[in-house]
Design a protein around this motif. Sequence first.
Motif, short mmCIF file in Angstrom:
data_model
loop_
_atom_site.label_atom_id
_atom_site.label_comp_id
_atom_site.label_asym_id
_atom_site.label_seq_id
_atom_site.Cartn_x
_atom_site.Cartn_y
_atom_site.Cartn_z
N UNK A 25 15.54 17.21 28.93
CA UNK A 25 14.32 17.23 28.12
C UNK A 25 13.29 16.24 28.64
N UNK A 26 13.56 14.94 28.49
CA UNK A 26 12.58 13.92 28.87
C UNK A 26 12.26 13.98 30.36
N UNK A 27 13.29 13.93 31.19
CA UNK A 27 13.06 13.82 32.64
C UNK A 27 12.53 15.11 33.25
N UNK A 28 12.91 16.23 32.66
CA UNK A 28 12.40 17.51 33.16
C UNK A 28 10.88 17.59 32.98
N UNK A 29 10.40 17.12 31.83
CA UNK A 29 8.96 17.12 31.59
C UNK A 29 8.25 16.04 32.40
N UNK A 30 8.93 14.92 32.60
CA UNK A 30 8.30 13.77 33.25
C UNK A 30 7.73 14.13 34.62
N UNK A 31 8.47 14.86 35.41
CA UNK A 31 8.03 15.22 36.77
C UNK A 31 6.69 15.96 36.73
N UNK A 32 6.58 16.91 35.81
CA UNK A 32 5.40 17.77 35.78
C UNK A 32 4.21 17.12 35.08
N UNK A 33 4.47 16.34 34.03
CA UNK A 33 3.35 15.69 33.35
C UNK A 33 2.79 14.58 34.23
N UNK A 34 3.66 13.92 34.98
CA UNK A 34 3.18 12.87 35.89
C UNK A 34 2.22 13.45 36.92
N UNK A 35 2.52 14.64 37.42
CA UNK A 35 1.64 15.28 38.41
C UNK A 35 0.24 15.49 37.84
N UNK A 36 0.17 15.86 36.55
CA UNK A 36 -1.13 16.07 35.91
C UNK A 36 -1.84 14.74 35.67
N UNK A 37 -1.09 13.74 35.24
CA UNK A 37 -1.68 12.40 35.06
C UNK A 37 -2.25 11.88 36.38
N UNK A 54 -6.01 10.99 37.31
CA UNK A 54 -6.23 9.59 37.68
C UNK A 54 -6.99 9.48 39.00
N UNK A 55 -6.54 10.25 39.99
CA UNK A 55 -7.16 10.17 41.32
C UNK A 55 -8.56 10.77 41.36
N UNK A 56 -8.84 11.69 40.45
CA UNK A 56 -10.17 12.31 40.38
C UNK A 56 -11.11 11.53 39.46
N UNK A 57 -10.58 10.52 38.79
CA UNK A 57 -11.39 9.77 37.84
C UNK A 57 -11.65 10.52 36.56
N UNK A 58 -10.77 11.48 36.25
CA UNK A 58 -10.93 12.27 35.03
C UNK A 58 -10.07 11.68 33.92
N UNK A 59 -10.47 11.94 32.68
CA UNK A 59 -9.75 11.41 31.51
C UNK A 59 -9.58 12.51 30.47
N UNK A 60 -8.41 12.54 29.85
CA UNK A 60 -8.14 13.56 28.83
C UNK A 60 -7.35 12.94 27.68
N UNK A 78 -6.72 3.95 31.38
CA UNK A 78 -7.86 4.72 30.87
C UNK A 78 -7.77 6.21 31.17
N UNK A 79 -6.82 6.63 32.02
CA UNK A 79 -6.69 8.05 32.36
C UNK A 79 -6.35 8.89 31.13
N UNK A 80 -5.57 8.32 30.21
CA UNK A 80 -5.30 8.98 28.94
C UNK A 80 -6.21 8.35 27.89
N UNK A 81 -6.99 9.18 27.23
CA UNK A 81 -7.94 8.68 26.24
C UNK A 81 -7.22 8.02 25.07
N UNK A 82 -7.92 7.17 24.36
CA UNK A 82 -7.32 6.30 23.35
C UNK A 82 -7.39 6.87 21.93
N UNK A 83 -6.75 6.15 21.01
CA UNK A 83 -6.79 6.52 19.61
C UNK A 83 -8.18 6.44 19.01
N UNK A 84 -8.98 5.51 19.47
CA UNK A 84 -10.37 5.42 18.99
C UNK A 84 -11.13 6.69 19.38
N UNK A 85 -10.84 7.20 20.57
CA UNK A 85 -11.50 8.44 21.00
C UNK A 85 -11.01 9.64 20.20
#
Length: 324
Positions: A124-136, A140-146, A210-217
Amino acid sequence: MNTKGAITNFIEEYFLHFNAASLVDAAKAYEQQLNNGSKMLVSLAGAMSTAELGKIFAEMIRQDKVHIISCTGANLEEDIMNLVAHSHYKRIPDYRDLTPEDEWDLLEKGLNRVTDTCIPEEEAFRRLQVHIYALWKEANDKGERYLPHEFMYKLLLSGVLESYYEIDLKDSWMYAAAEKNLPIVCPGWEDSTMGNIFASYVLKGELKSSTVKSGIEYMTFLADWYTKNSKKGIGFFQIGGGIAGDFPICVVPMLYQDMERKDTPFWSYFCQISDSTTSYGSYSGAVPNEKITWGKLDIDTPKFIIESDATIVAPLIFAYLLDM
């Protein structure tokens, strides 16, 4: 002609008093909100995704009976974990009898327990980790935030998890929400497993916080959404307590008091399913009327509290609303 289903008819016939009657009253008022053109926010606390609420909640989403969701980071990720690792889950019906040694044995087997259900770490955790990290990393490298849920939507809609699916896709509420791009608010995401994993990459210098937007946002996003969608009212259906409910309900006093938008309407409906005992200082156990003093609910807002197990009550209310 009665178009209601067997479950709805059963509920109306036999749920006549006490918490049962409150369930019926809340369901009917929810239905009336929808008939009036009001929107509905549903908040998910606890382990409702691991409890497989998606089997019915996904249909609520598909039939436009939910318009925005507030959930914990755990519920956000655990629906997807169930989707990709269901066969590896382990149910422990005698969980009340476990000793500390039994619990340690589960840990060593990579099984993280949630009441009677163990989530498998590797599948569960590790299976998702590989793919979500690629998106992060890409963002991150493009300077985009979500926002956290936007990354999850990207993960689901990209198709990279398809080979792992172990349940019917129609039973995943997150996939149903992703297909509709349903608004989600996920306060306190940092304390979820994926939030912890993201923090570890920040500590290692691989990602910017900052790559992942915050609770204030999330709060400013919710404020804009509420302002645009509240003309005919927005109801609040709360499953459990905690931050998933506390965070979004505060948007109304924030807009009215802090932004001084005096035309901001109160929540037009409120229902909470909770087994928290009403007591001194217990926010989750506070009765709805207390929210009037905080500028969240109006005097005339329909208010319901159902003191029972949400894994029993929520599916019944949803079945009622779906005419099952």
